[in-house]
Motif scaffolding. Structure first.
Motif, PDB file in Angstrom:
ATOM      1  N   ASP A 140      42.018  39.948  46.887  1.00 46.82           N
ATOM      2  CA  ASP A 140      40.802  39.121  46.880  1.00 46.82           C
ATOM      3  C   ASP A 140      39.736  39.713  45.962  1.00 46.82           C
ATOM      4  OD1 ASP A 140      42.036  37.507  48.724  1.00 46.82           O
ATOM      5  OD2 ASP A 140      41.031  38.378  50.463  1.00 46.82           O
ATOM      6  N   ASN A 141      39.606  41.056  45.949  1.00 49.71           N
ATOM      7  CA  ASN A 141      38.601  41.706  45.096  1.00 49.71           C
ATOM      8  C   ASN A 141      38.877  41.442  43.621  1.00 49.71           C
ATOM      9  OD1 ASN A 141      37.312  42.695  47.310  1.00 49.71           O
ATOM     10  ND2 ASN A 141      38.206  44.733  47.217  1.00 49.71           N
ATOM     11  N   ILE A 142      40.165  41.483  43.222  1.00 51.61           N
ATOM     12  CA  ILE A 142      40.505  41.244  41.807  1.00 51.61           C
ATOM     13  C   ILE A 142      40.188  39.803  41.431  1.00 51.61           C
ATOM     14  CG2 ILE A 142      42.393  41.176  40.141  1.00 51.61           C
ATOM     15  CD1 ILE A 142      43.628  43.542  41.551  1.00 51.61           C
ATOM     16  N   ALA A 143      40.504  38.841  42.335  1.00 53.07           N
ATOM     17  CA  ALA A 143      40.205  37.438  42.041  1.00 53.07           C
ATOM     18  C   ALA A 143      38.694  37.242  41.877  1.00 53.07           C
ATOM     19  CB  ALA A 143      40.753  36.545  43.154  1.00 53.07           C
ATOM     20  N   ARG A 144      37.898  37.808  42.800  1.00 52.60           N
ATOM     21  CA  ARG A 144      36.438  37.682  42.666  1.00 52.60           C
ATOM     22  C   ARG A 144      35.936  38.376  41.400  1.00 52.60           C
ATOM     23  NH1 ARG A 144      36.571  38.385  48.381  1.00 52.60           N
ATOM     24  NH2 ARG A 144      36.251  40.638  48.137  1.00 52.60           N
ATOM     25  N   LEU A 145      36.556  39.521  41.072  1.00 48.04           N
ATOM     26  CA  LEU A 145      36.171  40.250  39.872  1.00 48.04           C
ATOM     27  C   LEU A 145      36.391  39.396  38.621  1.00 48.04           C
ATOM     28  CD1 LEU A 145      35.203  42.961  38.760  1.00 48.04           C
ATOM     29  CD2 LEU A 145      37.587  43.689  38.670  1.00 48.04           C
TER      30      LEU A 145
END
Length: 571
Positions: free
Chosen positions: A37-42
């Motif tokens: 999820d962090n990579i997608a938001r990034l």
């Protein structure tokens, strides 16, 4: 069933093998995970888009492992999702204006209410070359996509693939650890018939990796954004470039892990780290640079500085080849995690099992009373005096009552059979609050002492302390040696309390009996009005009781010398 809306074949020739590769990662329909999820938001912040997905293309559907901006959507039909096109080409699939693409005219995401106009998806490529999904970004406005942005998207897709590989490694490691646990449990059950004092070995699995933090989405230059991503990443990352492997960049995590400062940046790797000369670690980096093939190493042994001293430690390392626009390898990016403690834990487990087997053989041959915990403690302590302090700590756990409690609520995580015997409780107290599991301690000082140790982190040890415990439904008085020690994580944050206890009631009762006998003897002597004396054989100094002085004609306050006493004794 696939509803193909693209007017072209979207099933690659190797789709059967590709689906087997996807299944290998055990990722489909899994719950959301912060690392993805962090990579997608990034991605939404780096590329300034409203939507970013991490998708995995199955036989008839596309599963969204991470979804930033698409609401609660979990999957889509393979024949309608543009990600089905992205797994047909190892290079990123880019539609700058979807309305101008003939293959997308009939696609409901483009022609329908959703109004998709821009799509860029980089495939997730396994180490054996299968395209199992994509990291994609979506906009409802047409836009241009530079070559540098394409390189960054590919790099982030590689980071997603690294997380998939590390996740799979963690799952496999958990499986291996479970097998080991089962074997240890079986071994313990076999040995318990001989020695019920052996302790269940508790293993704690380290949490796998910290994840990439959000970076500043307002960075103007793509290269600067990429450098900031590396510098702010919460994992150890370094970049080596050119034939001499110049250290182009190393973030704080990497410098700390290597025991170096930022002075090594800009230097060849052998100048900055001479301990790598002739070391296999260097050969791996050179092979990636020369071949362009990525490499993942688990439990890699490598030398680093620890307080100025070169020490061998263990790391999980990912080596990825960096390529320019023409596909030429220009350097290597290394992502590492220190797993020395996990490796050391495995070695300690092996050593402990070997030592426990030796001790069990020695105890069997000696034909001693294994039930007596006091005799067992004397023998084990004699052995521990000849062993290293680390092993003494492990072996002590096999002979004393042990309990691990988590959190300020003191939730009982695990407890060995010896401790269950001491507190007269069944094994189902696990996962209960300490105070609820042992209610008879209410009003005694132990609950407050536990809270004090959790608050201060200061170990509390008390010997032969009295406690009221439950024995077969009755509250009785017992005496115990008890240690409360704080359990801390790798950031020195207190997470729980380790409780070690030994029942010494019999020893204390024995001491009381001895004291009682001495008091009775003293009372008997005084009651019989017998004169007594003590003579130091070396100095010949005599100490006489008041009654003896009275018998020999001395006042109680007078000193009675040895020679005078001898004169009074008739032959």
């Amino acid at each position: 069933m696939i509803e193909n809306t693209f007017g072209m074949n979207i099933i690659p020739d190797n789709d059967s093998e590709r689906l087997l590769a996807l299944k290998r990662y055990r990722i489909m329909d899994s719950p959301s995970e912060a690392s993805f999820d962090n990579i997608a938001r990034l991605c939404t912040q780096i590329f300034n888009v409203p939507i970013s997905l991490i998708s995995l293309v199955d036989a008839e559907r596309v599963f969204f492992k991470a979804n930033a901006g698409m609401g609660k959507a979990k999957e889509a039909n393979r024949g309608k999702s543009l990600c089905a096109l992205a797994v047909l080409n190892p290079e990123p699939t880019i539609f700058e204006d979807a309305l101008k693409e003939p293959c997308l005219i009939a696609n409901p995401n483009v022609a329908g209410d959703f109004g998709l106009r821009f799509y860029a998806g980089a495939p997730l490529i396994t180490h054996d070359g299968f395209l199992i999904g994509t990291l994609c970004i979506i906009d409802q406005q047409p836009r241009t996509f530079s070559k540098q942005e394409e390189i960054i998207l590919k790099g982030l897709a590689s980071a997603v693939m690294d997380q998939l590989e590390l996740r799979l490694s963690a799952l496999e490691e958990i499986g291996k650890q479970q097998v080991i646990n089962d074997e240890l449990m079986q071994h313990r059950e076999e040995m318990q018939s001989i020695n019920e004092e052996l302790t269940v070995i508790n293993e704690e699995l380290n949490e796998s990796r910290e994840h990439l933090q959000l970076l500043n989405g307002n960075l103007k230059k793509s290269e600067h954004r990429f450098r900031e991503l590396i510098e702010q990443a919460p994992v150890a990352i370094s970049i080596y470039s050119g034939p001499e492997l110049i250290i182009e960049q190393a973030n704080a995590f990497m410098l700390n892990m290597l025991g170096r400062t930022a002075e090594i940046i800009g230097k060849p790797i052998l100048t900055a780290r001479p301990e790598l000369i002739a070391h296999p670690y260097l050969k791996v980096i050179r092979n990636v640079l020369e071949s362009g093939k990525d490499h993942i190493g688990l439990g890699v042994e490598a030398p680093v500085l620890d307080q100025g001293i070169v020490k061998e430690k263990y790391f999980d390392v990912t080596y990825k080849a960096l390529k320019d626009e023409l596909g030429n390898v220009t350097g290597v990016i290394v992502v590492g995690t220190d797993v020395s403690e996990k490796i050391a834990s495995r070695l300690r487990e092996t050593e402990m099992n070997e030592e426990l087997a030796v001790i069990n053989e020695e105890l069997t041959a000696s034909n001693e009373d294994l039930i007596s915990s006091q005799d067992y403690l004397i023998e084990v302590n004699g052995h521990l005096n000849r062993s290293e302090s680390r092993f003494r700590g492990i072996l002590q756990q096999a002979t004393a009552g042990i309990m691990v409690c988590n959190g300020r609520e003191m939730i009982i995580e695990s407890v060995n059979d010896t401790m269950l015997g001491i507190i007269s409780k069944p094994a189902d107290i696990v996962q209960k609050r300490f105070a609820d599991a042992i209610p008879e301690l209410e009003g005694q000082p132990f609950l407050k002492l536990l809270d004090d140790v959790y608050t201060t982190g200061i170990t509390h040890v008390f010997n032969e302390t009295k406690a009221i415990v439950n024995r077969n439904g009755q509250l009785v008085e017992g005496y115990f040696n008890i240690t409360y020690q704080a359990i801390k994580d790798d950031k020195e944050v207190i997470t729980g309390i380790l409780i070690v206890a030994t029942d010494v009631t019999r020893q204390v009762d024995s001491k009381k009996e001895v004291q009682k006998a001495e008091d009775m003897l003293r009372f008997s002597v005084e009651a019989a009005k017998i004169g007594t004396f003590v003579i130091n054989q070396t100095t010949r100094v005599m100490v006489a009781s008041p009654r003896l002085k009275e018998i020999f004609g001395y006042y109680p306050e007078e000193e009675m010398p040895y020679d005078a006493a001898v004169v009074q004794i008739s032959e």
